[in-house]
Design a protein around this motif. Structure first.
Motif, mmCIF file in Angstrom:
data_model
loop_
_atom_site.group_PDB
_atom_site.id
_atom_site.type_symbol
_atom_site.label_atom_id
_atom_site.label_comp_id
_atom_site.label_asym_id
_atom_site.label_seq_id
_atom_site.Cartn_x
_atom_site.Cartn_y
_atom_site.Cartn_z
ATOM 1 N N LYS A 38 27.770 32.987 -8.009
ATOM 2 C CA LYS A 38 28.565 31.966 -8.712
ATOM 3 C C LYS A 38 27.922 31.510 -10.015
ATOM 4 N N CYS A 39 26.636 31.754 -10.171
ATOM 5 C CA CYS A 39 25.926 31.251 -11.358
ATOM 6 C C CYS A 39 26.220 32.127 -12.563
ATOM 7 N N THR A 40 26.761 31.506 -13.607
ATOM 8 C CA THR A 40 27.030 32.225 -14.860
ATOM 9 C C THR A 40 26.042 31.810 -15.946
ATOM 10 N N GLU A 41 24.957 31.183 -15.539
ATOM 11 C CA GLU A 41 23.954 30.691 -16.492
ATOM 12 C C GLU A 41 24.557 29.624 -17.411
ATOM 13 N N CYS A 42 25.660 29.051 -16.979
ATOM 14 C CA CYS A 42 26.394 28.035 -17.748
ATOM 15 C C CYS A 42 27.064 28.614 -19.001
ATOM 16 N N ILE A 43 27.052 29.933 -19.134
ATOM 17 C CA ILE A 43 27.685 30.561 -20.298
ATOM 18 C C ILE A 43 29.175 30.207 -20.312
ATOM 19 N N GLN A 50 22.602 23.680 -17.018
ATOM 20 C CA GLN A 50 22.628 22.268 -16.641
ATOM 21 C C GLN A 50 21.650 21.943 -15.513
ATOM 22 N N CYS A 51 21.444 22.890 -14.614
ATOM 23 C CA CYS A 51 20.497 22.625 -13.522
ATOM 24 C C CYS A 51 19.083 22.491 -14.067
ATOM 25 N N VAL A 52 18.747 23.317 -15.041
ATOM 26 C CA VAL A 52 17.418 23.239 -15.642
ATOM 27 C C VAL A 52 17.270 21.924 -16.391
HETATM 28 S S1 SF4 Z 1 24.199 24.748 -13.580
HETATM 29 FE FE1 SF4 Z 1 22.579 26.220 -13.042
HETATM 30 S S2 SF4 Z 1 23.391 27.246 -11.207
HETATM 31 FE FE2 SF4 Z 1 25.135 26.281 -12.211
HETATM 32 S S3 SF4 Z 1 25.999 27.903 -13.560
HETATM 33 FE FE3 SF4 Z 1 24.573 26.629 -14.761
HETATM 34 S S4 SF4 Z 1 22.645 27.779 -14.684
HETATM 35 FE FE4 SF4 Z 1 23.917 28.520 -12.967
#
Ligand code: SF4
Ligand code: SF4
Length: 74
Positions: A38-43, A50-52
């Motif tokens: 599910k993770c698209t790296e927020c692209i 956002q998690c980072v």
């Molecule tokens: S918030 Fe983190 S886990 Fe969610 S899509 Fe972005 S990088 Fe991936």
């Protein structure tokens, strides 16, 4: 490449969970985990993961280099 959470460093503060645009983060066995599929790296949503950005513990949300990079739809 999707991000992953280093479980041993995660304090389970839950700050990251509601911020993921793909709802890829959930709690599992007392720690938070990222579902790689599910993770698209927020692209396409944000300029930075956002998690980072939200995680108060440095180097806890990190790129999982063992998995293939996300390909944004053409
Ligand atoms: S918030 Fe983190 S886990 Fe969610 S899509 Fe972005 S990088 Fe991936
Ligand atoms: S923001 Fe960081 S410490 Fe908090 S739940 Fe997410 S990965 Fe764990």
């Amino acid at each position: 490449m999707p991000f992953k959470i280093i479980a041993s460093q995660c304090t389970s503060c839950s700050a990251c969970e509601p911020l993921c645009p793909n709802v890829a983060i959930s709690e599992k066995a007392g720690s938070f985990v990222i579902e790689p599929a599910k993770c698209t790296e927020c692209i396409g949503y944000f300029d930075e993961p956002q998690c980072v950005a939200a995680c108060p513990v440095d180097n806890t949300c990190v790129v999982d280099t063992s998995l293939a990079r996300y390909q944004a739809p053409a």
